[in-house]
Structures are given as structure tokens and as C-alpha cells.
Scaffold this active site. Structure first.
Site, PDB file in Angstrom:
ATOM      1  N   THR A  44      58.493 -18.984   7.432  1.00 16.65           N
ATOM      2  CA  THR A  44      60.013 -18.145   7.931  1.00 16.65           C
ATOM      3  C   THR A  44      61.089 -19.862   8.772  1.00 16.65           C
ATOM      4  OG1 THR A  44      58.019 -17.078   8.971  1.00 16.65           O
ATOM      5  CG2 THR A  44      59.497 -17.577  11.317  1.00 16.65           C
ATOM      6  N   THR A  45      60.380 -21.077   9.021  1.00 14.66           N
ATOM      7  CA  THR A  45      61.423 -21.543   9.822  1.00 14.66           C
ATOM      8  C   THR A  45      62.698 -22.518   8.833  1.00 14.66           C
ATOM      9  OG1 THR A  45      59.049 -23.147  10.264  1.00 14.66           O
ATOM     10  CG2 THR A  45      61.539 -24.206  10.135  1.00 14.66           C
ATOM     11  N   TYR A 133      48.854 -16.238   5.355  1.00 18.09           N
ATOM     12  CA  TYR A 133      49.766 -16.759   6.307  1.00 18.09           C
ATOM     13  C   TYR A 133      49.302 -15.736   7.432  1.00 18.09           C
ATOM     14  CZ  TYR A 133      53.354 -18.287   9.486  1.00 18.09           C
ATOM     15  OH  TYR A 133      54.465 -19.316  10.730  1.00 18.09           O
ATOM     16  N   ARG A 138      54.021 -12.714  15.009  1.00 13.21           N
ATOM     17  CA  ARG A 138      55.413 -12.324  14.610  1.00 13.21           C
ATOM     18  C   ARG A 138      55.856 -11.101  13.011  1.00 13.21           C
ATOM     19  NH1 ARG A 138      59.936 -15.267  13.536  1.00 13.21           N
ATOM     20  NH2 ARG A 138      60.065 -17.601  14.797  1.00 13.21           N
ATOM     21  N   ILE A 204      50.867 -26.721   8.789  1.00 15.12           N
ATOM     22  CA  ILE A 204      52.595 -26.137   8.007  1.00 15.12           C
ATOM     23  C   ILE A 204      52.474 -26.796   9.456  1.00 15.12           C
ATOM     24  CG2 ILE A 204      53.893 -24.844   6.673  1.00 15.12           C
ATOM     25  CD1 ILE A 204      51.362 -23.968   5.730  1.00 15.12           C
TER      26      ILE A 204
END
Length: 292
Positions: A44-45, A133, A138, A204
Site C-alpha cells: 500500500t505504501t 496481509y 482498507r 512491516i
């Protein structure tokens, strides 16, 4: 390769609308020099949602090539489209990534049975270590601890989870149901230290984009039973954690890295630059931490 400690969910630098390969390679090298324990491209980052498939594959390839086996690379390969997740995971394996980070399908809102079927379908096509994940904020779906344990039993590729609920009761149950061989990684920078205390092995991290050394040292301190040092670093990182989420990730992280001279600021719509008020707050946090 062992997955533990601080792993950075890397931003993807852009320049004039394209992936800035030179800046990306410099950022990766700096992360390794600072003592990071692993790298995660195309999460996502890394703005994976706005990367084309070609860009996605290229970003992972660049990362694996630059790392050259020095630390683990966990390649973001998830999708809410199972067929697409298979294709991305296959590429991650072919490129030489050490594991694939596979988000639970977002928007579709599958049942727990649907989640199991999704990961079984990927594993049937591509065998490599999977880090699942779970980020309900989200995806609108929560991968429950008993489902995680079932997947760990039934899908050999599932080795661990990036848990981003921030719910210590849930992560405790994950470890209770899965046992000590399961790789529990925090996906929530605010709760890394307590997650380590219930059996987690690392994180993470978003904030380690800007302070990889401190996050890696906190994990090492805890693993070395130096709890005073781990607690000290936890409270050093807390203001920076808040700053990294003052607006939607990765805008604050990219802004901070720009101010630190690591990248040029550029995000893709619908991301937009920080508001002036929040930029001032970010500036204060970076200055107080000695990062600028």
C-alpha cells in the site's frame, strides 16, 4: 531467508509521472546501510493501487536486483482479483523475491470461506512463502484468527501474517491458535512493541521509510531482552508514527523523505500533497527527532 525484525514497506518514488528508478535504488541502498532487516516493494505504501502491471513488475524487479540477497524481499502481489493475484505472485517468484505479501481481497468483501479459497487458489498455482496481509481498515474484511490458523494448517505456503488491525486481543489469538512457528509481523507501527511481547517477530513498517535504524534497533533490543532500550525507542518513534499517518499514507512518508533529501515529492491521484497545517506538524516531528 529468515523473516524477522524491521522490514520497510517502501514508497515508490516517481518523477514526471514515471517510476524514478535511480531514486528508488538509492533509497533501497540507504535502507540497507541503516540496518533494515528486510524490504517490501509494492505494498500500500508503494502506491500499488496506481501502478500499472508493468510498473508493478518492474518495481519488484528493481528491488530484488538492488538488494542482491542481502536482506529478504517480500514482494507485494495481492489483489481482489484471484487470477490477477496469481499472476503477480508468479512474477514475484520468477523475479527471485523471498516471499509474497498477499492482501485479503478488498472491496469484494468475501466470507471467511472465500478468503481461504482465494489463498488456496494462489498456492495451487504458485508455491512460495506467503505472508498474508490483514488490514480491515482498507479492505472491509477481517481475517479472523481461527481462519488464519486453518490456512496455516491447510496451505503450506502460508508462513505468516502482516497484522494491521492494531487489536492486541486478535494478534494474541493468532499466536495462540497458530503456535510459535508462525511468523507474526505487525502492520501497525503504533503497536509493534506490544505485538512483539505476545510472540510477534517484527514489523512491516511505514515509519522505517524515514528511520530504518531506530525501528530495526527496537526489534533487536526486544529480541535481546533489552526491554528498557526497546521501550525508549518505542517512545522515540511514537511522534513519528503519528506524523506518518497525519494524512493518508504514503503522502506524509513521501513528504518526509523529500525533506530529508532522499526523493523528489510526487504522488499519483487520488493522493494529493499534505495540507499546509499538517506539513507544519510533520516538520516539527522531523525536527524534534533530528531527521532534518
Amino acid at each position: 531467508m529468515q523473516i524477522r525484525g524491521a522490514l520497510t514497506a517502501l514508497v515508490t518514488p516517481f518523477k514526471n509521472g514515471q517510476v524514478d528508478e535511480e531514486a528508488y535504488r538509492r533509497l533501497i541502498e540507504w535502507q540497507i546501510e541503516q540496518g533494515i532487516n528486510g524490504l517490501v516493494p509494492c505494498g500500500t505504501t508503494g502506491e500499488s493501487a496506481t501502478l500499472s502491471h508493468e510498473e508493478h513488475r518492474n518495481v519488484i524487479s528493481i528491488c530484488v536486483d538492488q538488494v542482491k540477497g542481502r536482506v529478504p524481499v517480500i514482494a507485494g502481489a495481492g489483489s481482489n482479483n484471484t487470477k490477477e493475484a496469481i499472476e503477480l505472485t508468479r512474477h514475484a517468484k520468477e523475479t527471485g523475491a523471498d516471499a509474497a505479501l498477499l492482501i485479503t481481497p478488498y472491496y469484494n468483501k468475501p466470507t471467511q470461506e472465500g478468503l481461504v479459497a482465494h489463498f488456496k487458489a494462489i498456492a495451487a498455482e504458485v508455491s512460495m512463502p506467503f505472508i498474508v496481509y490483514n488490514v480491515p481498515g482498507r479492505t472491509s474484511v477481517n481475517l479472523l484468527p481461527k481462519t488464519v490458523a486453518r490456512m496455516f494448517r491447510e496451505i503450506p505456503e502460508v508462513k505468516g501474517i502482516k497484522e494491521a488491525t492494531g487489536d492486541l486481543k486478535q494478534v494474541s489469538e493468532v499466536m495462540e491458535f497458530c503456535g510459535p512457528e508462525f511468523i507474526l509481523l505487525s502492520g501497525d507501527d503504533f503497536t509493534v512493541l506490544p505485538l512483539l511481547a505476545v510472540g510477534g517477530v517484527g514489523v512491516i513498517s511505514v515509519v522505517s521509510n524515514i528511520c530504518p535504524s531506530q525501528m530495526a534497533r527496537m526489534c533487536t533490543a526486544f529480541q535481546s531482552c533489552d526491554f528498557g532500550e526497546a521501550r525508549k525507542l518505542h517512545y522515540f518513534l511514537n511522534p513519528l508514527n503519528r506524523a506518518m499517518f497525519i494524512e493518508t499514507n504514503p503522502v506524509p512518508a513521501k513528504t518526509a523523505l523529500t525533506k530529508m533529501g532522499k526523493i523528489n515529492f510526487e504522488v499519483r491521484l487520488p493522493m494529493v500533497p499534505l495540507s499546509p497545517e499538517h506539513e507544519r506538524e510533520l516538520d516539527a516531528a522531523l525536527k524534534n527527532a533530528g531527521l532534518v
